[in-house]
Design a protein around this motif. Sequence first.
Motif, short mmCIF file in Angstrom:
data_model
loop_
_atom_site.label_atom_id
_atom_site.label_comp_id
_atom_site.label_asym_id
_atom_site.label_seq_id
_atom_site.Cartn_x
_atom_site.Cartn_y
_atom_site.Cartn_z
N ALA A 27 25.90 91.85 38.73
CA ALA A 27 25.98 92.21 37.32
C ALA A 27 24.63 92.07 36.64
O ALA A 27 24.27 92.84 35.74
CB ALA A 27 27.02 91.34 36.61
N GLY A 28 23.85 91.09 37.11
CA GLY A 28 22.53 90.88 36.53
C GLY A 28 21.58 92.04 36.75
O GLY A 28 20.69 92.28 35.94
N GLY A 31 21.73 94.07 33.90
CA GLY A 31 21.40 93.42 32.64
C GLY A 31 22.52 92.61 32.03
O GLY A 31 22.45 92.24 30.85
N HIS A 32 23.55 92.30 32.81
CA HIS A 32 24.70 91.55 32.28
C HIS A 32 24.62 90.09 32.70
O HIS A 32 24.57 89.79 33.89
CB HIS A 32 26.01 92.16 32.76
CG HIS A 32 26.16 93.60 32.42
ND1 HIS A 32 26.13 94.07 31.12
CD2 HIS A 32 26.34 94.70 33.21
CE1 HIS A 32 26.29 95.38 31.12
NE2 HIS A 32 26.41 95.79 32.38
N ARG A 33 24.63 89.19 31.74
CA ARG A 33 24.68 87.76 32.02
C ARG A 33 26.12 87.26 31.81
O ARG A 33 26.89 87.89 31.08
CB ARG A 33 23.72 87.00 31.11
CG ARG A 33 22.26 87.33 31.38
CD ARG A 33 21.35 86.46 30.52
NE ARG A 33 19.95 86.75 30.78
CZ ARG A 33 18.95 86.11 30.20
NH1 ARG A 33 19.20 85.14 29.31
NH2 ARG A 33 17.69 86.43 30.49
N VAL A 35 29.34 85.84 30.35
CA VAL A 35 29.83 85.57 29.01
C VAL A 35 30.12 84.09 28.84
O VAL A 35 29.86 83.50 27.78
CB VAL A 35 31.10 86.41 28.73
CG1 VAL A 35 31.71 86.03 27.38
CG2 VAL A 35 30.77 87.90 28.77
#
Length: 432
Positions: A27-28, A31-33, A35
């Motif tokens: 996911a990183g 660009g997703h860290r 939640v």
Amino acid sequence: MSEQTIRDRVTTAVSMGREVQGRIYRAGVFGHRPVVPVEPAALEAAAQRRMSPQAWSYVAGSAGQQHTARANLAAFDRHRIVPRMLVDVEERDTSVELFGRRLPAPLLFAPIGVLEMAHREAERAVAEAARTLGLPMVISTQGSLPMEETAAALGDSPRWYQLYWSRDDDVVDSFVARAEAIGSEAIVVTLDTHVLGWRTRDLDVAYLPFARAEGIAQYTSDPAFRRLVEARAQTPSEEPTPRPTVSAVKALVSMARHYPGDLWTNLRSPLPRAAVETFLDVFSRSSLTWDDLATLRERTSLPIVLKGIQDPRDAALALEHGVDGIVVSNHGGRQVDGAIGSLDALPGVVEEVDGRIPVLFDSGVRSGADAFKALALGARAVLVGRPWVYGLALAGADGARTVMEHLWAELDLTMALSGVSSVDQISRDLLA
């Protein structure tokens, strides 16, 4: 990740650690860290920002100057893991058996009351998280939902029931009978909260949720308790009614909203206020002795687990009185300020019990490595409390599930890196 995929880990050697790590890192790339923060201090800080001051004080606060809460955490720091090398740990088994059921990991959702302060879905959300992971949920007596609703949300997932022993025997009988009817697999008797500890953070915000009918749904849904309420409501109070304030009006609305029935009808009824007063009268008993356990055994054939044991002498008495399990716990530091750290109490209790009944652990677990240390010191499984409540506050059912999944993943990786491939291989010689 599907519910079936997670449950299959009971019988297959899937690496929970690598799977969860991989999902986060993939996911990183986009660009997703996460939640729900992975690092425990960041998780706690995020939850504090999300929760009201009253909710934060209730969930995160402990007794007095918070000495015992800090002692719980410090005890883990005194034990250091000594990893072993060149051991085949390609396939690992995190499962454990408790009271005849094989669980996918030695982790349980500890009983936490008044979950509506963290999230509006309360136990319903936690039950969804527990069901997805296949881990047991210990249903609290101080629930925000009746145990029957929580059980429905759990489906066929394992559940235990935590009993606060009421002053009224009919209420105790009714709670135990209801716990059996919803399929509970054990009765967990909490011993250390027959009176509330001196909880300074709650006192400073002058907020007791039960006085507003929060967290008493097990009682207001109970026929034995309702009979007490109805009798009380028929007896006029001799106490003078103080001049109303905005806060008092809000409290009365809260009582009416939480009592079964129509809000407007309840606002005109004496029953909601009588329910709160009755609860405060019958919540728990300080006159309990070891001999009372015999009456509980007469009430149920379920395994009886005592939660709150810290002294080996009490462990010996528990064995003498025929209990089926022990939870070494100091209630997360919420009861006695300056008490022994729970992990420090664990080895003596384990030694006294000597394998005759399961010893579980509670208080201070913040990570999978913490769980590993408790298992190494002899715990059969650990109960996790505050961390998943923080996740619940941040993201409801997904948040509670994610936190427990992170603990499970770290436990799996800690096993791999320490040279053990099953929970049964985690032993004291892996600690310095």
